[in-house]
Design an enzyme around this catalytic site. Structure first.
Site, PDB file in Angstrom:
ATOM      1  N   ASP A   1      -1.193  -1.180   7.134  1.00  0.00           N
ATOM      2  CA  ASP A   1      -2.071  -0.077   7.506  1.00  0.00           C
ATOM      3  C   ASP A   1      -2.876  -0.457   8.762  1.00  0.00           C
ATOM      4  O   ASP A   1      -3.295  -1.599   8.917  1.00  0.00           O
ATOM      5  CB  ASP A   1      -3.029   0.176   6.323  1.00  0.00           C
TER       6      ASP A   1
ATOM      7  N   GLU B   1      10.191 -16.155   5.047  1.00  0.00           N
ATOM      8  CA  GLU B   1      10.524 -17.098   3.949  1.00  0.00           C
ATOM      9  C   GLU B   1      11.130 -16.353   2.766  1.00  0.00           C
ATOM     10  O   GLU B   1      11.911 -16.894   2.008  1.00  0.00           O
ATOM     11  CB  GLU B   1       9.239 -17.760   3.418  1.00  0.00           C
TER      12      GLU B   1
HETATM   13  C1  NOJ Z   1      -3.888   5.060   7.662  1.00  0.00           C
HETATM   14  C2  NOJ Z   1      -3.572   5.648   6.319  1.00  0.00           C
HETATM   15  O1  NOJ Z   1      -2.257   6.142   6.354  1.00  0.00           O
HETATM   16  C3  NOJ Z   1      -4.611   6.709   6.082  1.00  0.00           C
HETATM   17  O2  NOJ Z   1      -4.294   7.511   4.974  1.00  0.00           O
HETATM   18  C4  NOJ Z   1      -5.944   6.044   5.923  1.00  0.00           C
HETATM   19  O3  NOJ Z   1      -6.954   7.025   5.808  1.00  0.00           O
HETATM   20  C5  NOJ Z   1      -6.260   5.170   7.139  1.00  0.00           C
HETATM   21  N1  NOJ Z   1      -5.150   4.389   7.582  1.00  0.00           N
HETATM   22  C6  NOJ Z   1      -7.380   4.218   6.830  1.00  0.00           C
HETATM   23  O4  NOJ Z   1      -6.932   3.214   5.970  1.00  0.00           O
END
Ligand code: NOJ
Length: 549
Positions: A208, A265
């Protein structure tokens, strides 16, 4: 069965994103869960996907619906427990489906014990240890935030902690404090988190906010391009700055290099939410020794014109085999909605996915795309996304997050309880059950597409073949990959395309209608030279222009 030893298992694989809260509810509490996913493995296997990416299921207060993580090594009781995860993983592997987890390393929840300790809520020794897991600064001389950064969700990226008199940084909600990735202790903790899940057997991670993590060492203000207009949306606020110092810092690559070594790994697939709409920026995010792949978001930011469709496909240039191609996600309106809605929007989404299926890199469907779903209808008072002005549903992300319609029973078979996100009932024809038994449905079409892809990757060894984008600048996009040709008409009018005479059509879109409404999908069958079709999305196998077979 999946084999843990196979290297780069994702070459030739097709993925599927599961937004867990809305996929399938096994215990009728209105929230999707791990056992729910497990109960649908047969559906996913019939669809023909090779891996699923599951959005966060860790313990979380749910301020950002799971992207505010309070414990990275456990399962929120809403979704099950670690045993349920292990059972899902085992069953998925038995069916040859791999599982990709979602790492959220830019920020934690403010409820995480590390942040609570940083606030001083666990005593002085713990404060000493954890304070610098997060980014703290004294106020500016006027008492305001230390710099001019704004958050992705709008508003200042800093919140004052009255007890210490310092501000902490958060690129998202105030309850999502950003980690201090310049503290080596943070990186050590994260190595352990990766290994925790890899040792359990996960097959990869989606990272993310992969453009976040490390921030400018001096936390310098960004150059401001324009004053923030009153009432500006979150995107407008963001665009008032040149983001030189808050995101896309090259030092984040050191983190990904480290994770890449760990993932290698285990033969695990490391890929990121690489939100850069410029191919050069994507190149910086994907050095050869960094993450294996990254999501290419440009297709989610276009108007449906042949030029723009061609642009985002061809524009990714030399990076293309390092990309993941997705038309939709839980953060954007569903692709059929974005691409004009109705049958046209659904057809356009299918064209995209036909092209993605044979482009270099990895295609990923967002749950429900295989049913042709448009955004669900969420009333303003039912809106739950923290993003967007109150009452303005279109500014938030609720529409793409409504529950999967499994059948025509109450709540479309998602749950016997009221779903966590209330939305209008979908017509029976949108449901998986109805589409399963209709050969010409979206579901059956997507299944045929993935089955065709899988068999062509095996028969024609497509993973090793170069891709050439052809066609003039008109509406027809032609992709050639070894012995396979994909011909896609992006316009709503008829267009002519060469179908090589020795080609064997192996996939065509059903329901191709001419302007008089006649079904002409059969026009593509073994056509000798030129075929005219209004919605031609076809794949043929065996053309000889590039390589005799
Ligand atoms: C991207 C995620 O896909 C989204 O849903 C989220 O609100 C933001 N990152 C923050 O983590």
């Amino acid at each position: 069965m999946t084999s843990r030893s196979s290297k780069q298992w994702w070459a030739g694989a097709a993925g599927y994103q599961i937004y867990i809260r809305s996929f399938a509810d096994s215990n009728d509490d209105g929230v999707g869960d791990l056992d729910g996913i497990r109960s649908k493995l047969g559906y996913l296997s019939d669809l023909g996907v090779d891996f699923i990416w599951i959005t966060p299921f860790y313990p979380s207060p749910g301020d950002d619906w799971g992207y505010d993580v309070a414990d990275y090594c456990d399962v929120d009781p809403l979704f099950g427990d670690l045993a349920a995860f292990d059972a899902l993983l085992a069953d998925a592997h038995d069916r040859g489906i791999r599982i990709v987890g979602d790492l959220v390393p830019n920020h934690s929840s403010s409820a995480h014990r590390w942040f609570q300790a940083a606030l001083g809520n666990a005593g002085d020794a713990a404060r000493e240890q954890y304070r610098h897991y997060y980014v703290w600064r004294d106020p500016a001389p006027d008492g305001g935030p230390p710099n001019n950064w704004v958050g992705y969700f709008g508003g200042p990226a800093w919140t004052l902690d009255p007890a210490s008199g310092q501000y902490y940084l958060h690129l998202f909600l105030p309850s999502q404090p950003d980690f201090n990735w310049r503290n080596p202790g943070v990186a050590d903790e994260w190595d352990e988190i990766l290994r925790f899940w890899l040792d359990r057997g996960v097959d990869g991670f989606r990272v993310d906010v992969a453009g976040g993590l490390v921030k400018d060492s001096g936390l310098r203000s960004n150059p401001q391009l324009a004053p923030i207009p009153p009432g500006a949306s979150r995107w407008e606020q963001w665009d008032c700055f040149e983001h030189l110092h808050d995101v896309f810092q090259p030092e984040s690559q050191d983190v990904f290099r480290r994770w890449r070594r760990i993932c290698d790994e285990y033969g695990a697939f490391l890929h990121g939410e690489t939100y850069h709409l410029d191919p050069r920026g994507m190149g910086d995010l994907l050095p050869p020794d960094g993450m294996h792949n990254g999501y290419w978001f440009a297709p989610m930011h276009i108007e449906w014109t042949p030029e723009q469709v061609r642009g985002v496909l061809v524009g990714a240039g030399g990076l293309s085999d390092r990309l993941l191609w997705a038309a939709g996600s839980h953060d954007m309106p569903r692709a059929p909605t974005r691409f004009g809605g109705g049958d046209a929007g659904r057809q356009r989404t299918l064209v995209m996915n036909v092209l993605f299926a044979f482009a270099p890199g990895v295609p990923v469907l967002y749950q429900g795309e295989e049913l042709g779903l448009e955004d669900g209808d969420v009333a303003p008072e039912a809106k739950l996304d923290p993003v967007g002005p109150d009452g303005d549903v279109s500014a938030g992300r609720d529409g793409c997050r409504t529950p999967m319609p499994w059948d025509n029973s109450p709540n479309n078979g998602f749950s016997r309880a009221e779903p966590w996100l209330r939305s209008a009932r979908r017509p029976a024809s949108d449901s998986a059950a109805a589409q399963q038994s209709d050969e010409r449905s979206w579901l059956r079409t997507y299944r045929r597409l993935l089955a065709t892809r899988r068999s062509l990757f095996a028969r024609a060894n497509l993973a090793d073949e170069e891709v050439a984008w052809e066609g003039d600048d008109g509406s027809v996009i032609v992709l050639r990959r070894g012995a396979v040709t994909v011909t896609a008409n992006t316009a709503d009018e008829a267009a002519a395309a060469e179908i090589p005479s020795r080609a064997q059509p192996v996939f065509e879109t059903p329901g191709a209608l001419d302007s008089a409404g006649h079904d002409i999908s059969s026009a593509l069958q073994r056509s000798d030279s030129k075929s005219t079709d209004r919605r031609m999305h076809s794949v043929s196998y065996g053309q000889t222009a590039l390589r005799p077979i």
